[in-house]
Motif scaffolding. Sequence first.
Motif, PDB file in Angstrom:
ATOM      1  N   LEU A  37       0.833  -1.206   0.000  1.00 42.38           N
ATOM      2  CA  LEU A  37       0.000   0.000   0.000  1.00 42.38           C
ATOM      3  C   LEU A  37       0.866   1.254   0.000  1.00 42.38           C
ATOM      4  O   LEU A  37       0.610   2.193  -0.770  1.00 42.38           O
ATOM      5  N   LEU A  38       1.887   1.284   0.852  1.00 41.28           N
ATOM      6  CA  LEU A  38       2.780   2.442   0.895  1.00 41.28           C
ATOM      7  C   LEU A  38       3.404   2.675  -0.477  1.00 41.28           C
ATOM      8  O   LEU A  38       3.458   3.810  -0.960  1.00 41.28           O
ATOM      9  N   CYS A  39       3.867   1.611  -1.115  1.00 40.38           N
ATOM     10  CA  CYS A  39       4.475   1.739  -2.451  1.00 40.38           C
ATOM     11  C   CYS A  39       3.464   2.269  -3.468  1.00 40.38           C
ATOM     12  O   CYS A  39       3.798   3.145  -4.276  1.00 40.38           O
ATOM     13  N   ASP A  40       2.238   1.768  -3.415  1.00 38.77           N
ATOM     14  CA  ASP A  40       1.196   2.256  -4.330  1.00 38.77           C
ATOM     15  C   ASP A  40       0.937   3.746  -4.115  1.00 38.77           C
ATOM     16  O   ASP A  40       0.828   4.513  -5.081  1.00 38.77           O
ATOM     17  N   LEU A  41       0.838   4.152  -2.856  1.00 37.35           N
ATOM     18  CA  LEU A  41       0.584   5.563  -2.547  1.00 37.35           C
ATOM     19  C   LEU A  41       1.761   6.443  -2.957  1.00 37.35           C
ATOM     20  O   LEU A  41       1.576   7.563  -3.446  1.00 37.35           O
ATOM     21  N   TRP A  42       2.981   5.932  -2.766  1.00 34.99           N
ATOM     22  CA  TRP A  42       4.188   6.683  -3.131  1.00 34.99           C
ATOM     23  C   TRP A  42       4.224   6.918  -4.640  1.00 34.99           C
ATOM     24  O   TRP A  42       4.478   8.027  -5.099  1.00 34.99           O
ATOM     25  N   VAL A  43       3.951   5.851  -5.402  1.00 37.57           N
ATOM     26  CA  VAL A  43       3.935   5.954  -6.866  1.00 37.57           C
ATOM     27  C   VAL A  43       2.850   6.942  -7.310  1.00 37.57           C
ATOM     28  O   VAL A  43       3.059   7.748  -8.222  1.00 37.57           O
ATOM     29  N   GLU A  44       1.718   6.890  -6.660  1.00 40.12           N
ATOM     30  CA  GLU A  44       0.622   7.820  -6.978  1.00 40.12           C
ATOM     31  C   GLU A  44       1.092   9.270  -6.830  1.00 40.12           C
ATOM     32  O   GLU A  44       0.772  10.121  -7.667  1.00 40.12           O
ATOM     33  N   GLN A  45       1.863   9.544  -5.779  1.00 38.52           N
ATOM     34  CA  GLN A  45       2.352  10.902  -5.551  1.00 38.52           C
ATOM     35  C   GLN A  45       3.475  11.281  -6.519  1.00 38.52           C
ATOM     36  O   GLN A  45       3.606  12.451  -6.893  1.00 38.52           O
ATOM     37  N   ILE A  46       4.265  10.310  -6.950  1.00 35.47           N
ATOM     38  CA  ILE A  46       5.274  10.582  -7.982  1.00 35.47           C
ATOM     39  C   ILE A  46       4.562  11.026  -9.252  1.00 35.47           C
ATOM     40  O   ILE A  46       4.918  12.033  -9.865  1.00 35.47           O
ATOM     41  N   TYR A  69      -2.948   6.451   3.871  1.00 33.97           N
ATOM     42  CA  TYR A  69      -2.477   5.234   4.535  1.00 33.97           C
ATOM     43  C   TYR A  69      -3.282   4.986   5.808  1.00 33.97           C
ATOM     44  O   TYR A  69      -3.734   3.872   6.071  1.00 33.97           O
ATOM     45  N   SER A  70      -3.494   6.055   6.566  1.00 35.22           N
ATOM     46  CA  SER A  70      -4.261   5.952   7.810  1.00 35.22           C
ATOM     47  C   SER A  70      -5.710   5.558   7.531  1.00 35.22           C
ATOM     48  O   SER A  70      -6.284   4.734   8.241  1.00 35.22           O
ATOM     49  N   MET A  71      -6.284   6.122   6.486  1.00 33.43           N
ATOM     50  CA  MET A  71      -7.672   5.839   6.147  1.00 33.43           C
ATOM     51  C   MET A  71      -7.849   4.362   5.770  1.00 33.43           C
ATOM     52  O   MET A  71      -8.807   3.726   6.196  1.00 33.43           O
ATOM     53  N   VAL A  72      -6.911   3.804   5.003  1.00 37.82           N
ATOM     54  CA  VAL A  72      -7.032   2.428   4.538  1.00 37.82           C
ATOM     55  C   VAL A  72      -6.682   1.421   5.631  1.00 37.82           C
ATOM     56  O   VAL A  72      -7.387   0.430   5.826  1.00 37.82           O
ATOM     57  N   THR A  73      -5.591   1.670   6.364  1.00 36.08           N
ATOM     58  CA  THR A  73      -5.107   0.685   7.347  1.00 36.08           C
ATOM     59  C   THR A  73      -5.639   0.911   8.753  1.00 36.08           C
ATOM     60  O   THR A  73      -5.624  -0.006   9.571  1.00 36.08           O
ATOM     61  N   GLY A  74      -6.041   2.132   9.055  1.00 35.79           N
ATOM     62  CA  GLY A  74      -6.427   2.461  10.420  1.00 35.79           C
ATOM     63  C   GLY A  74      -5.220   2.735  11.309  1.00 35.79           C
ATOM     64  O   GLY A  74      -5.361   2.959  12.503  1.00 35.79           O
ATOM     65  N   LEU A  75      -4.022   2.735  10.719  1.00 35.96           N
ATOM     66  CA  LEU A  75      -2.789   2.994  11.463  1.00 35.96           C
ATOM     67  C   LEU A  75      -2.322   4.419  11.206  1.00 35.96           C
ATOM     68  O   LEU A  75      -2.347   4.888  10.077  1.00 35.96           O
ATOM     69  N   LYS A  76      -1.897   5.091  12.257  1.00 37.23           N
ATOM     70  CA  LYS A  76      -1.388   6.460  12.131  1.00 37.23           C
ATOM     71  C   LYS A  76       0.137   6.403  12.136  1.00 37.23           C
ATOM     72  O   LYS A  76       0.759   6.129  13.141  1.00 37.23           O
ATOM     73  N   HIS A  77       0.735   6.601  10.947  1.00 36.11           N
ATOM     74  CA  HIS A  77       2.184   6.664  10.812  1.00 36.11           C
ATOM     75  C   HIS A  77       2.547   8.073  10.383  1.00 36.11           C
ATOM     76  O   HIS A  77       1.856   8.677   9.567  1.00 36.11           O
ATOM     77  N   ASP A  78       3.646   8.585  10.918  1.00 35.66           N
ATOM     78  CA  ASP A  78       4.063   9.936  10.545  1.00 35.66           C
ATOM     79  C   ASP A  78       5.070   9.905   9.403  1.00 35.66           C
ATOM     80  O   ASP A  78       5.467   8.844   8.921  1.00 35.66           O
ATOM     81  N   LYS A  79       5.464  11.075   8.974  1.00 26.54           N
ATOM     82  CA  LYS A  79       6.389  11.241   7.852  1.00 26.54           C
ATOM     83  C   LYS A  79       7.686  10.468   8.086  1.00 26.54           C
ATOM     84  O   LYS A  79       8.198   9.824   7.174  1.00 26.54           O
ATOM     85  N   ASN A 134      11.475   6.273   6.759  1.00 30.59           N
ATOM     86  CA  ASN A 134      12.332   5.166   7.193  1.00 30.59           C
ATOM     87  C   ASN A 134      12.029   3.896   6.400  1.00 30.59           C
ATOM     88  O   ASN A 134      12.940   3.173   5.998  1.00 30.59           O
ATOM     89  N   ARG A 135      10.745   3.622   6.179  1.00 30.71           N
ATOM     90  CA  ARG A 135      10.385   2.423   5.429  1.00 30.71           C
ATOM     91  C   ARG A 135      10.839   2.529   3.975  1.00 30.71           C
ATOM     92  O   ARG A 135      11.355   1.550   3.410  1.00 30.71           O
ATOM     93  N   ILE A 136      10.675   3.688   3.378  1.00 29.17           N
ATOM     94  CA  ILE A 136      11.130   3.886   2.003  1.00 29.17           C
ATOM     95  C   ILE A 136      12.648   3.703   1.932  1.00 29.17           C
ATOM     96  O   ILE A 136      13.165   3.091   0.992  1.00 29.17           O
ATOM     97  N   ASN A 137      13.384   4.197   2.925  1.00 28.30           N
ATOM     98  CA  ASN A 137      14.835   4.010   2.936  1.00 28.30           C
ATOM     99  C   ASN A 137      15.209   2.527   3.060  1.00 28.30           C
ATOM    100  O   ASN A 137      16.169   2.073   2.446  1.00 28.30           O
TER     101      ASN A 137
END
Length: 195
Positions: A58-67, A89-99, A104-107
């Motif tokens: 999901l994170l990768c899909d959202l990242w590509v969308e923003q690219i 990301y929060s809306m889909v997963t229910g998890l609140k992750h910050d920038k 860090n995950r992208i790295n």
Amino acid sequence: MEEEEEAAAAEEVVAEESAAAAEAPTATGEVAAKGMQQGLSLLIKTDKAQWTEPNTHLLCDLWVEQIRAGNCHKGTMSGRGYKIIVDKYSMVTGLKHDKMQLRNRINQLKIMYGFWKELQKQSGFGRKADGTVSALEWWWKDNTKERFSECKKLQYGAPEYIDQLEEIFYDVVVDGFTSYLVGFDGEEEQDGEDV
């Protein structure tokens, strides 16, 4: 009389401090972020990062969308892009992750993708149908011990989001396959003569 007033004031301060301590956040995943607005500290509640394969995909899909939306230039995501990713990301997963958690995950994924690209250049190994290097367990152990631990997963094949990683890290990950020298156009001169 003065001592009684001082004792009462001291008790009041202790009571206020105790009440403030009781109200202070102590849950895992809560971090303090210093706000620049009016010099106040803001508390932002975040969840502990849970990077399952579906969450990473999901994170990768959202990242590509923003690219594709123009919110990421040469690997640097804009503040607007981060905000959109965090919210979706929060809306889909229910998890609140910050920038910071997202970055860090992208790295981490960048390290894994760089290793994947390296593996694709390896020769002398067998290959599975999906292009994965077919090597013995000891080879994977030796070649992933100095890297991010998730690189070892690549022995079982490429992640489902490899195409997204290709787009995310296009022109960002240096794999040693090509190089460019500034000021060199590929033509050589011989003793001032035109070639």
